[in-house]
Scaffold this motif. Structure first.
Motif, PDB file in Angstrom:
ATOM      1  N   ASN A   4       3.550  -5.872   3.877  1.00 64.48           N
ATOM      2  CA  ASN A   4       3.571  -4.643   4.675  1.00 64.48           C
ATOM      3  C   ASN A   4       4.966  -4.308   5.179  1.00 64.48           C
ATOM      4  OD1 ASN A   4       3.923  -6.651   6.522  1.00 64.48           O
ATOM      5  ND2 ASN A   4       2.104  -6.211   7.740  1.00 64.48           N
ATOM      6  N   ASP A   5       5.999  -4.951   4.633  1.00 63.96           N
ATOM      7  CA  ASP A   5       7.363  -4.688   5.110  1.00 63.96           C
ATOM      8  C   ASP A   5       8.225  -4.039   4.038  1.00 63.96           C
ATOM      9  OD1 ASP A   5       7.273  -6.940   3.577  1.00 63.96           O
ATOM     10  OD2 ASP A   5       8.618  -8.135   4.812  1.00 63.96           O
ATOM     11  N   ILE A  37       0.849  -1.190   0.000  1.00 64.96           N
ATOM     12  CA  ILE A  37       0.000   0.000   0.000  1.00 64.96           C
ATOM     13  C   ILE A  37       0.888   1.244   0.000  1.00 64.96           C
ATOM     14  CG2 ILE A  37      -1.756   1.287   1.261  1.00 64.96           C
ATOM     15  CD1 ILE A  37      -2.778  -1.267  -0.009  1.00 64.96           C
ATOM     16  N   THR A  38       0.906   1.933  -1.117  1.00 65.78           N
ATOM     17  CA  THR A  38       1.674   3.166  -1.276  1.00 65.78           C
ATOM     18  C   THR A  38       0.961   4.032  -2.291  1.00 65.78           C
ATOM     19  OG1 THR A  38       3.760   2.009  -0.849  1.00 65.78           O
ATOM     20  CG2 THR A  38       3.905   4.155  -1.903  1.00 65.78           C
ATOM     21  N   GLU A  39       0.593   5.239  -1.870  1.00 62.85           N
ATOM     22  CA  GLU A  39      -0.059   6.163  -2.800  1.00 62.85           C
ATOM     23  C   GLU A  39       0.968   6.681  -3.807  1.00 62.85           C
ATOM     24  OE1 GLU A  39      -2.051   9.342  -0.886  1.00 62.85           O
ATOM     25  OE2 GLU A  39      -3.288   8.069   0.381  1.00 62.85           O
ATOM     26  N   PRO A  40       0.567   6.844  -5.065  1.00 58.42           N
ATOM     27  CA  PRO A  40      -0.709   6.453  -5.666  1.00 58.42           C
ATOM     28  C   PRO A  40      -0.624   5.109  -6.393  1.00 58.42           C
ATOM     29  CG  PRO A  40       0.467   7.857  -7.183  1.00 58.42           C
ATOM     30  CD  PRO A  40       1.386   7.619  -6.009  1.00 58.42           C
ATOM     31  N   TYR A  41       0.412   4.321  -6.041  1.00 55.11           N
ATOM     32  CA  TYR A  41       0.661   3.085  -6.791  1.00 55.11           C
ATOM     33  C   TYR A  41      -0.334   1.991  -6.429  1.00 55.11           C
ATOM     34  CZ  TYR A  41       4.993   5.598  -7.577  1.00 55.11           C
ATOM     35  OH  TYR A  41       5.914   6.562  -7.913  1.00 55.11           O
ATOM     36  N   TRP A  65      16.400 -11.718   1.192  1.00 54.06           N
ATOM     37  CA  TRP A  65      15.716 -10.431   1.154  1.00 54.06           C
ATOM     38  C   TRP A  65      14.363 -10.538   1.818  1.00 54.06           C
ATOM     39  CZ3 TRP A  65      17.110  -5.770  -1.544  1.00 54.06           C
ATOM     40  CH2 TRP A  65      18.370  -5.823  -2.143  1.00 54.06           C
ATOM     41  N   SER A  66      13.932  -9.432   2.384  1.00 56.54           N
ATOM     42  CA  SER A  66      12.569  -9.326   2.923  1.00 56.54           C
ATOM     43  C   SER A  66      11.714  -8.550   1.934  1.00 56.54           C
ATOM     44  CB  SER A  66      12.600  -8.615   4.287  1.00 56.54           C
ATOM     45  OG  SER A  66      13.125  -7.285   4.133  1.00 56.54           O
ATOM     46  N   GLY A  67      10.466  -8.286   2.295  1.00 51.45           N
ATOM     47  CA  GLY A  67       9.604  -7.444   1.491  1.00 51.45           C
ATOM     48  C   GLY A  67       9.286  -8.018   0.126  1.00 51.45           C
ATOM     49  N   LEU A  68       9.023  -7.113  -0.820  1.00 52.13           N
ATOM     50  CA  LEU A  68       8.624  -7.529  -2.165  1.00 52.13           C
ATOM     51  C   LEU A  68       9.716  -8.326  -2.857  1.00 52.13           C
ATOM     52  CD1 LEU A  68       6.901  -4.252  -3.453  1.00 52.13           C
ATOM     53  CD2 LEU A  68       5.925  -6.109  -2.114  1.00 52.13           C
ATOM     54  N   ILE A  69      10.967  -7.889  -2.705  1.00 52.20           N
ATOM     55  CA  ILE A  69      12.070  -8.606  -3.341  1.00 52.20           C
ATOM     56  C   ILE A  69      12.171 -10.019  -2.801  1.00 52.20           C
ATOM     57  CG2 ILE A  69      14.556  -8.611  -3.750  1.00 52.20           C
ATOM     58  CD1 ILE A  69      13.140  -6.427  -5.233  1.00 52.20           C
ATOM     59  N   GLY A  70      11.993 -10.186  -1.496  1.00 52.85           N
ATOM     60  CA  GLY A  70      12.064 -11.511  -0.893  1.00 52.85           C
ATOM     61  C   GLY A  70      10.987 -12.446  -1.408  1.00 52.85           C
ATOM     62  N   GLU A  71       9.783 -11.911  -1.632  1.00 53.32           N
ATOM     63  CA  GLU A  71       8.697 -12.742  -2.149  1.00 53.32           C
ATOM     64  C   GLU A  71       9.039 -13.297  -3.530  1.00 53.32           C
ATOM     65  OE1 GLU A  71       5.248 -13.406  -0.753  1.00 53.32           O
ATOM     66  OE2 GLU A  71       6.764 -13.220   0.817  1.00 53.32           O
ATOM     67  N   MET A  91      14.449   8.100   7.937  1.00 53.70           N
ATOM     68  CA  MET A  91      13.048   7.768   8.084  1.00 53.70           C
ATOM     69  C   MET A  91      12.806   6.285   7.756  1.00 53.70           C
ATOM     70  SD  MET A  91      11.700  10.715   8.949  1.00 53.70           S
ATOM     71  CE  MET A  91      13.210  11.087   9.836  1.00 53.70           C
ATOM     72  N   SER A  92      11.682   5.777   8.251  1.00 54.21           N
ATOM     73  CA  SER A  92      11.324   4.383   7.975  1.00 54.21           C
ATOM     74  C   SER A  92      10.550   4.245   6.672  1.00 54.21           C
ATOM     75  CB  SER A  92      10.495   3.816   9.129  1.00 54.21           C
ATOM     76  OG  SER A  92       9.299   4.575   9.300  1.00 54.21           O
ATOM     77  N   ASP A  93       9.888   5.323   6.227  1.00 47.99           N
ATOM     78  CA  ASP A  93       9.190   5.293   4.944  1.00 47.99           C
ATOM     79  C   ASP A  93       9.027   6.722   4.435  1.00 47.99           C
ATOM     80  OD1 ASP A  93       6.892   6.445   6.256  1.00 47.99           O
ATOM     81  OD2 ASP A  93       6.253   4.442   6.831  1.00 47.99           O
TER      82      ASP A  93
END
Length: 881
Positions: free
Chosen positions: A474-475, A429-433, A487-493, A707-709
């Protein structure tokens, strides 16, 4: 087949009375092999061939233990005592060297049909119809490179497999592996001697290497693939190249290879009519021998058997070329006779075979005249499909790789392979993507989401006709664990193959490229600076007075009054300022001075306002005084103009930073970025001194600036106005600036990068997705899509920025209008006073009441069509006249 048998028998009887046959010996490790039957069939075919009418051969089969050097050599020597024209076989065994030594001594040709490493010492009486090892290895290398492999795992069974792939191994040795920069591009693993290959195959799967070269005996290919299926290696993200030239003879119907790309090579096309005829004859021969023929067909006959068939024909053509069996006569020889000379026809035969060019079942054959190795052959590249093997390319030493299918056909095959698959698309979830719809709780599946990437994937899906399913993480985009390399997150998937695609604000970086693959970029961008707009400056109604200080204004006014008085006094002193008021009178009774105090004030005011005056000094003293005032007025007015211009420029709202260098030169404004993401990686890995220094500063402040995001960074920029700058991608900055009118983008891009769709390595759908993205980009749909999600839906926009404008607002110069109105009001007030004073004078002189005089004068004032006013004469004057 009965006719064939009858013809063979008749021809044997006839030719036996005409010529003495040449005995050729086939050396085989076992009885009744398919190679032995091909050898016998080839001899029979030669004896029946009308083009070889003068050639008669006799096949002799010797079954020996090829690893028993002594007995093998003894058998060969015993055979020579009866006269031999050539030996066929024994390649690759320990006994091959001793057999070749005997052949070189006796000058008997040895003809090979199997793979054999080139001898260090070139034998004189040797020819091999199997492709030369280094050339064959070059063919494998060309196939691997043409498939765009930059790394692979080589699984081999026997050590001679490494020799067979020597060129391929050398070519990839020392290259950095794309999935792990710290290791080589080539990982070599040997199959265990037992039949359990699963542990080894599990390690290959964990390595995330998608390209595998399998070199093993034909009879264990199915076993290896079956166990690869058990550990999950037979999926669409793994590609196999099987080097065995007999791999196409294996029945793969029991292997569920899904969309796995399995490619192999073959030296002989089993679909040609000539090959089918020979195999049919082999089946007949085996049937007469009482052997099993159920599995024997053009697709299961070994390459060595068919090459041996060609080898016999090459020998027969050489005999025919040298005069036939009548001239080429075999001679009994004795290995123990050291004084014995070699066979008189052996040298001519071996040289003739080395220079001959012929076409057989294995294609065009040419040989090296020095070594006897086959230096021309055709290597077919075939791909396993649900309906069997499909030819996709051809390689030969002269022309290299040539594809037999067009690029459009390749894309069509890829699209067809993806039609029955539901792609798992992971995002965040990231605006506006990617955003949740307001009523997402009442919706299911992909209908819950909206945003740029939602529309992008939908357009791609329509373009290549696929189905897909969104899943959220969500990571974030993902971080690499330095210890495990995971890797974590999208890359890890995507790396762990839990998702087929990852799409969001996912920047293509070198580090991420070592973990996953990317499509053609769908958006170009760069790192820029998000900063707050400068505060609006305080306005002043009388700002035009600010270029000069209050004291300067007082001094200027004092100088104006003083100069006017001095000029008035000088005019009264200077004789030349007293002039005749009536120039027509030659002897005037009185003189008049035009520089009265009022006129001096008017002259001085006109000068300083650069307007001039019709009243001018005449005397030298007054002119010097006027000149000095003009000089003073010039300096004051020009200084005022210059200072006001500078004041207007400096009073414009201006950002304290205009480029990235400005951040480095100050310490009041803190700056940072998202920790662990591509922007941080840019500063951390940069070789530019400025960026390295800024990264050191950010590391020093740590969590206070990092920052974290992106949302956290945007919020901090808005809260800490002109005290914090945030580095982020320009596309996201553009989106935030259009929705937050107090934010702005500062400076130019620090780099150039792009967003792409992440896929696993070796993904077969990568090309289809890249082509779809490219088509959408060229058609302008990607730009339309960006405008849709970057522009606010209600049509609201931020006011136009005017940082660089020189326009003045009313609030800044309104004081001039106030003075103008005030001056007009004062002038109007004095005109009323003058008007009333004139009414009093008229009333006295004409003996009228003040009211009558007022009405009379007022009526004349409003007669705008009259521009001439008559002179009023009093009664006393009239009587005097």
């Amino acid at each position: 087949m009965l006719v064939l048998e009858l013809l063979i028998s008749i021809l044997s009887v006839v030719t036996s009375e005409v010529v003495e046959p040449i005995t050729i010996v086939g050396l085989f490790p076992s009885e009744n092999s398919i190679e032995q039957r091909a050898f016998e069939l080839a001899v029979h075919k030669v004896n029946l061939d009308p083009n070889l009418y003068d050639v008669k051969l006799q096949a002799q089969i010797k079954t020996i233990d090829m690893n028993d050097v002594y007995n093998a050599g003894k058998t060969v020597c015993n055979t020579l005592e009866n006269g031999v024209g050539a030996f066929f076989g024994a390649a690759g065994f320990e006994s091959s060297n001793i057999i070749q030594s005997i052949c070189d001594k006796i000058e008997i040709p040895r003809i090979e049909f199997r793979w054999e490493m080139t001898p260090k010492k070139q034998p004189n009486y040797y020819i091999n119809l199997f492709p030369e090892p280094m050339l064959l290895s070059r063919g494998y290398t060309a196939i691997v490179k043409d498939m765009d492999w930059t790394s692979f795992t080589l699984i081999y069974q026997r050590k001679n497999g490494l020799q067979r792939l020597q060129h391929l191994i050398q070519d990839f040795s020392g290259i950095s592996k794309i999935s792990d920069p710290e290791s080589a591009a080539l990982v070599i693993i040997q199959l265990p001697e037992n039949d359990d290959f699963r542990p080894l195959l599990k390690n290959v799967k964990k390595s995330l290497e998608g390209h595998i070269v399998l070199d093993c005996d034909t009879d264990i290919i199915l076993k290896v693939l079956k166990q690869a299926e058990d550990v999950g290696l037979l999926d669409e993200y793994h590609t196999f190249i099987i080097t065995s030239p007999d791999a196409h003879t294996v029945d793969y119907s029991n292997i569920n290879f899904k969309r796995t790309n399995i490619t192999t090579v073959r030296l002989i096309n089993p679909t040609t009519p000539t090959v089918n005829d020979v195999v049919s004859d082999l089946s007949f021969v085996r049937q007469r021998m009482g052997l099993d023929i159920e599995e024997l067909n053009a697709h299961t006959t070994t390459v060595n058997a068919l090459i041996l068939y060609d080898a016999v024909n090459i020998f027969a053509k050489a005999v025919h070329g040298l005069g036939g069996t009548n001239k080429i006569i075999s001679e009994p020889k004795n290995c123990s006779d050291h004084n014995s000379t070699g066979w008189s026809n052996g040298y001519a035969l071996i040289n003739y075979m080395r220079v001959i060019e012929a076409e057989g079942l294995s294609g065009v054959m040419r040989f090296d005249s020095q070594s006897g190795q086959r230096n021309y052959f055709t290597l077919e590249m075939v791909e396993l499909t649900k309906t069997g093997f499909k030819k996709i390319g051809v390689w030969d030493p002269e022309n290299g790789m040539t594809y037999t299918r067009t690029r459009s056909q390749m894309l069509h095959d890829l699209v067809q392979a993806n039609m029955n698959k539901t792609f798992i698309v992971v995002s965040k979830i990231t605006e506006p993507y990617m955003m949740l719809k307001d009523d997402h709780k009442d919706r299911v599946g992909n209908d819950k989401y909206q945003g740029y990437v939602v529309d992008l994937i939908e357009m791609i899906a329509r373009e290549i006709n696929i189905t897909y399913e969104f899943r959220l993480r969500n990571d974030g985009n993902g971080k690499k664990d330095k210890k495990t390399g995971k890797w974590s997150g999208l890359i890890g998937e995507v790396q762990e193959l839990r998702a087929d695609l990852a799409v969001c604000d996912l920047t293509i970086t070198h580090e991420r490229r070592t973990a996953v693959d990317f499509t053609t970029p769908f958006m170009n961008l760069g790192i820029s600076i998000l900063f707050s707009k400068p505060k609006e400056p305080e306005t002043n109604l009388f700002s035009f007075t600010q270029p000069l200080s209050f004291h300067v204004w007082i001094y200027t006014a004092t100088a104006y009054l003083s100069l006017s008085i001095i000029l008035y006094l000088l005019a009264r002193i200077a004789p030349k300022e007293w002039q005749n008021p009536h120039p027509c009178a030659t002897e005037p009774e009185q003189l008049e001075n035009s520089l009265s105090l009022i006129n001096c004030l008017w002259f001085s005011l006109g000068s300083i306002l650069c307007q001039g005056s019709d009243i001018l000094p005449r005397a030298f003293s007054t002119r010097v005084c006027a000149a000095m005032w003009w000089f003073f007025a010039l300096i004051v007015t020009q200084s005022y103009t210059a200072n006001w211009t500078a004041f207007l420029t400096s009073s414009r709202k201006e950002s304290p930073i205009k480029r990235v260098e400005d951040l480095d030169k100050q310490s009041a404004i803190k700056y940072g970025c998202v920790l662990g993401q591509s922007t941080a990686g840019f500063f951390e890995n940069s070789n530019v001194n400025l960026y390295k220094k800024m990264w050191s500063v950010m590391e020093t402040y740590g969590d206070t600036v990092m920052m974290s995001d992106n949302n956290q960074g945007v919020d901090r920029v808005k809260k800490e106005r002109e005290a914090y700058a945030f580095f982020m991608e320009s596309s996201t900055i553009e989106y935030e600036v259009k929705r937050n009118c107090d934010l702005t983008e500062v400076g130019s891009w620090l780099d150039n990068k792009a967003y792409g769709i992440a896929l696993p390595f070796n993904a077969p759908h990568r090309t289809a997705f890249s082509m779809a993205v490219l088509k959408l980009s060229e058609s302008g749909k990607l730009m339309e899509l960006k405008n849709k999600w970057w522009t606010m839906g209600d049509g609201q926009t931020c006011p136009e920025q005017q940082e660089d404008s020189t326009e003045l607002d009313v609030s800044e110069v309104g004081g001039m209008f106030v003075i103008l109105v005030l001056g007009c009001f004062i002038a109007f007030l004095f005109s009323i006073l003058e008007f009333l004073w004139n009414i009093r004078k008229v009333a006295v002189e004409e003996k009228l009441s003040p009211w009558d005089a007022f009405i009379c004068e007022l009526k004349f004032v409003f007669k705008f069509h009259q521009s001439i006013k008559p002179v009023r004469h009093t009664e006393g004057n009239n009587e005097a006249n």
